[in-house]
Scaffold this motif. Structure first.
Motif, mmCIF file in Angstrom:
data_model
loop_
_atom_site.group_PDB
_atom_site.id
_atom_site.type_symbol
_atom_site.label_atom_id
_atom_site.label_comp_id
_atom_site.label_asym_id
_atom_site.label_seq_id
_atom_site.Cartn_x
_atom_site.Cartn_y
_atom_site.Cartn_z
ATOM 1 N N UNK A 235 -0.493 -0.761 -6.132
ATOM 2 C CA UNK A 235 0.174 -0.629 -7.419
ATOM 3 C C UNK A 235 1.532 -0.018 -7.223
ATOM 4 N N UNK A 236 2.346 -0.144 -8.226
ATOM 5 C CA UNK A 236 3.674 0.448 -8.179
ATOM 6 C C UNK A 236 4.030 0.760 -9.624
ATOM 7 N N UNK A 237 4.447 1.981 -9.867
ATOM 8 C CA UNK A 237 4.576 2.407 -11.261
ATOM 9 C C UNK A 237 5.614 1.585 -12.015
ATOM 10 N N UNK A 238 6.680 1.156 -11.326
ATOM 11 C CA UNK A 238 7.714 0.383 -12.009
ATOM 12 C C UNK A 238 7.132 -0.905 -12.597
ATOM 13 N N UNK A 244 -1.800 -3.804 -9.647
ATOM 14 C CA UNK A 244 -0.945 -4.970 -9.429
ATOM 15 C C UNK A 244 -1.697 -5.962 -8.545
ATOM 16 N N UNK A 245 -2.418 -5.414 -7.560
ATOM 17 C CA UNK A 245 -3.204 -6.263 -6.660
ATOM 18 C C UNK A 245 -4.388 -5.460 -6.150
ATOM 19 N N UNK A 246 -5.455 -6.166 -5.804
ATOM 20 C CA UNK A 246 -6.636 -5.466 -5.299
ATOM 21 C C UNK A 246 -7.385 -6.353 -4.316
ATOM 22 N N UNK A 247 -8.063 -5.727 -3.379
ATOM 23 C CA UNK A 247 -8.914 -6.477 -2.466
ATOM 24 C C UNK A 247 -10.197 -6.874 -3.194
ATOM 25 N N UNK A 248 -10.691 -8.070 -2.870
ATOM 26 C CA UNK A 248 -12.003 -8.454 -3.371
ATOM 27 C C UNK A 248 -13.011 -8.111 -2.266
ATOM 28 N N UNK A 249 -14.302 -8.255 -2.537
ATOM 29 C CA UNK A 249 -15.285 -7.870 -1.513
ATOM 30 C C UNK A 249 -15.150 -8.651 -0.202
ATOM 31 N N UNK A 250 -14.384 -9.763 -0.203
ATOM 32 C CA UNK A 250 -14.190 -10.506 1.049
ATOM 33 C C UNK A 250 -13.334 -9.701 2.046
ATOM 34 N N UNK A 251 -12.612 -8.710 1.543
ATOM 35 C CA UNK A 251 -11.767 -7.842 2.376
ATOM 36 C C UNK A 251 -10.786 -8.630 3.240
ATOM 37 N N UNK A 252 -10.219 -9.677 2.652
ATOM 38 C CA UNK A 252 -9.261 -10.487 3.409
ATOM 39 C C UNK A 252 -7.943 -10.581 2.647
ATOM 40 N N UNK A 256 -3.097 -10.666 -6.028
ATOM 41 C CA UNK A 256 -2.131 -10.246 -7.048
ATOM 42 C C UNK A 256 -2.623 -10.797 -8.384
ATOM 43 N N UNK A 257 -2.620 -10.012 -9.427
ATOM 44 C CA UNK A 257 -3.065 -10.528 -10.723
ATOM 45 C C UNK A 257 -1.963 -11.400 -11.301
ATOM 46 N N UNK A 258 -2.017 -12.650 -10.883
ATOM 47 C CA UNK A 258 -0.883 -13.561 -11.074
ATOM 48 C C UNK A 258 -0.656 -14.040 -12.491
ATOM 49 N N UNK A 259 -1.618 -13.798 -13.364
ATOM 50 C CA UNK A 259 -1.354 -14.184 -14.750
ATOM 51 C C UNK A 259 -0.469 -13.136 -15.435
ATOM 52 N N UNK A 260 -0.219 -12.006 -14.725
ATOM 53 C CA UNK A 260 0.665 -10.964 -15.254
ATOM 54 C C UNK A 260 1.863 -10.659 -14.348
ATOM 55 N N UNK A 261 1.670 -10.878 -13.040
ATOM 56 C CA UNK A 261 2.733 -10.514 -12.087
ATOM 57 C C UNK A 261 2.985 -11.674 -11.130
ATOM 58 N N UNK A 262 4.251 -12.047 -10.985
ATOM 59 C CA UNK A 262 4.603 -13.093 -10.023
ATOM 60 C C UNK A 262 5.085 -12.435 -8.739
ATOM 61 N N UNK A 263 4.573 -12.928 -7.619
ATOM 62 C CA UNK A 263 4.937 -12.320 -6.343
ATOM 63 C C UNK A 263 5.741 -13.285 -5.500
ATOM 64 N N UNK A 264 6.744 -12.779 -4.809
ATOM 65 C CA UNK A 264 7.453 -13.555 -3.794
ATOM 66 C C UNK A 264 7.673 -12.642 -2.604
ATOM 67 N N UNK A 318 -3.101 -14.090 -2.536
ATOM 68 C CA UNK A 318 -3.337 -12.800 -1.881
ATOM 69 C C UNK A 318 -2.134 -12.369 -1.054
ATOM 70 N N UNK A 319 -2.011 -11.059 -0.881
ATOM 71 C CA UNK A 319 -1.022 -10.507 0.063
ATOM 72 C C UNK A 319 -1.784 -9.727 1.128
#
Lengths: 432, 143
Positions: A235-238, A244-252, A256-264, A318-319
């Protein structure tokens, strides 16, 4: 298990259409409401209608932490303050913090993404969530808190500190989910051992750990000593705070919660977008934030996008685990520290260009920060108590700004290495 | 007439004191008296030398943090209670002593001590009025 299967597993084309629609709205809104963005777009010859698809995306200007500082405190807000129902702040690169605001709907989005994140580590309405992130201006504590309530779990808002009491609470209250910084999780495990409490005495099942860099090795240690599944949260407060992003149980990698945040991912030198799989600076655009929407915010965190679909079924990209920073920011006990903040304190006290070195070490799982300061003639005195006063003054002012205690050591001039280019200001001896 | 004391900042690490004194020795500067105040991390070396200005210059050019402080050198009768008499006198007159230390050398039969006080001029005036000998720079440097 998903919190919101419809959104988290949305087919890619549908997701893209949603993102484009939300991006268009966001660009339109900042053009109208935020003079800073209107100017930045006009300078590029862009109007609100020039951004139609994700392909137009890279025409947009970047936003940096300096932009937030230059517009301190509310200059980039896109709503009147009457619509803002919450403020948080994180450390800025110099004395002033970075202020972030939330509308009621922003808090709703934040609780939603945090509910998804907590569900990843096994939280349900039956969970007892032990939230040892700090409550206050820092986004960690309240961010997790509202997500946990959204899930319907019972939250223990224990915040940081009083570690022995925390261990007793985990045991007596039957905590099942732990949320804190990874280094604090290891510290809790150590204190448990000292108190003669084993993981078998606890009911922990899962945990979200973040707000500072960590490693696979630390994950193994945390899982082994606390008997839970440890997942990474970014996460990042800004942008919003944790979630902002979280690992799923696959741990891979982290979704990124892409319906709210776009990542590049960009090359931090040229600003060019990098293809998936290549490491570079993470840049995030918020597409649903109301109070503080940010276009292409440069996080300074280094990671790569993982292009392949995830076995967990979530379609969101994922990142990789955050590998480092493009700037000299340090994370000490979850607190962001910029050497420039310390430099400013030293300059104020000595009135000359200070020569200093910051040494970070991890002792008994806790980060310690030591500041070595060369004694110049301007501050030197033949009296011990005046030099000791100087040490305390530096210590006190750094503490006031960063909110963490540091050790100050006065050293002889020229003992700190002078390099030809940028002086080496930080020695980080932590082994993650 | 105050005398000049050289103060040097020293980190608590091996060889620093040797390095300061070697630098002075190499420049033919002789130490008349000294004291060290130390804490866990650092120390302050205070020196009375025969050429204070020169000592200041060479130590600085060697990269030490140095300052010059006015102190007074007072002649004290070398007998039991000699120092106590002077200290009581200063206390009664409200002269605040930051620190003091003794010379190894003696002037005739009297001992010699360095005092760092808040108000140097007032302390010198007091000593004079009470007939206590305060040494001048040239007297001290040429001991």
């Amino acid at each position: 298990m998903y919190w919101n299967e419809k959104c988290e597993c949305m087919p890619c084309e549908e997701l893209r259409a949603l993102q484009e629609e939300r991006l268009r709205k966001t660009v339109g809104r900042v053009y109208c409401e935020v003079p800073f963005y209107r100017r930045a777009l006009q300078e590029r010859g862009l109007g609100p209608h020039d951004i139609q698809s994700l392909d137009d995306f890279k025409k947009l200007p970047f936003t940096t932490k300096e932009d937030l500082r230059d517009n301190y405190p509310y200059g980039l807000f896109a709503v009147p303050l009457s619509e803002v129902v919450r403020l948080h702040a994180s450390s800025g690169t110099t004395g002033k913090p970075t202020v972030v605001g939330y509308t009621r709907r922003d808090l709703d989005v934040w609780a939603e993404v945090m509910a998804r994140a907590l569900t990843c580590c096994g939280a349900t309405k039956h969970s007892m969530i032990h939230n040892a992130y700090g409550y206050g201006l820092f986004t960690g504590g309240l961010g997790i808190h509202y997500g946990a309530e959204r899930v319907g779990a019972s939250v223990i808002p224990v915040s940081g500190g009083h570690t022995k009491r925390q261990v007793l609470i985990m045991k007596d209250f039957g905590s099942t989910i732990l949320t804190c910084t990874p280094s604090y999780a290891l510290y809790l495990a150590e204190v448990m051992e000292e108190m003669g409490i084993s993981k078998g005495d606890l009911k922990l099942k899962g945990g979200l750990f973040g707000a500072e860099p960590w490693s696979e090795n630390m994950r193994h240690q945390i899982e082994k000593h606390l008997g839970l599944i440890a997942l990474d949260i970014y996460g990042i407060s800004e942008i919003i705070g944790p979630g902002v992003a979280v690992e799923c149980p696959a741990k891979q990698g982290l979704h990124i919660f892409e319906d709210h945040f776009l990542a590049e991912i960009i090359d931090p030198e040229t600003g060019e977008q990098l293809p998936p799989g290549e490491y570079g600076e993470l840049v995030i655009t918020t597409i649903t934030k109301e109070a503080l929407p940010l276009l292409r915010y440069r996080t300074r965190d280094i990671t790569a996008i993982i292009p392949d679909p995830c076995p967990c079924g979530r379609t969101h990209v994922r990142i990789e685990r955050i590998k480092g920073r493009t700037d000299d920011m340090l994370v000490i006990r979850g607190v962001n520290v910029f050497p420039s903040q310390i430099e400013e304190v030293l300059f104020r006290i000595s009135h000359t260009e200070p020569h200093y070195l910051i040494i970070v070490e991890r002792r008994e799982q806790l980060d310690e920060l030591e500041v070595w300061v060369e004694v110049s003639e301007a501050v030197f005195s033949d009296e011990v108590r005046k030099l000791e006063h100087l040490e305390h003054q530096i210590q006190g002012e750094i503490n006031d700004i960063l909110g963490i205690s540091v050790r100050v050591k006065l050293v002889e001039p020229k003992t700190l290495e002078r390099s030809e280019g940028k002086a080496k200001r930080v020695i980080d001896r932590r082994q993650l | 007439m105050p005398i000049k004391q050289i103060s040097v900042f020293l980190e608590n690490k091996c060889g620093r004191l040797a390095s300061v004194t070697r630098t002075l020795g190499n420049h033919e500067i002789n130490i008349r008296a000294f004291s060290i105040a130390d804490t866990t991390d650092f120390g302050i070396l205070r020196l009375i030398v025969n050429q204070p200005e020169e000592a200041y210059r060479v130590l600085r050019s060697e990269g030490f943090t140095v300052s010059i402080t006015d102190v007074i050198a007072v002649q004290i009768p070398d007998r039991p209670g000699g120092l106590a008499d002077i200290l009581e006198l200063m206390q009664e007159a409200g002269v605040n002593i930051e620190y003091m230390y003794a010379f190894v050398e003696k002037v005739s039969l009297d001992a010699l001590a360095v005092f760092r006080v808040e108000s140097v001029a007032a302390a010198i005036k007091l000593m004079r009025e009470r007939g206590i000998k305060v040494l001048s720079g040239s007297e001290v440097y040429n001991l």
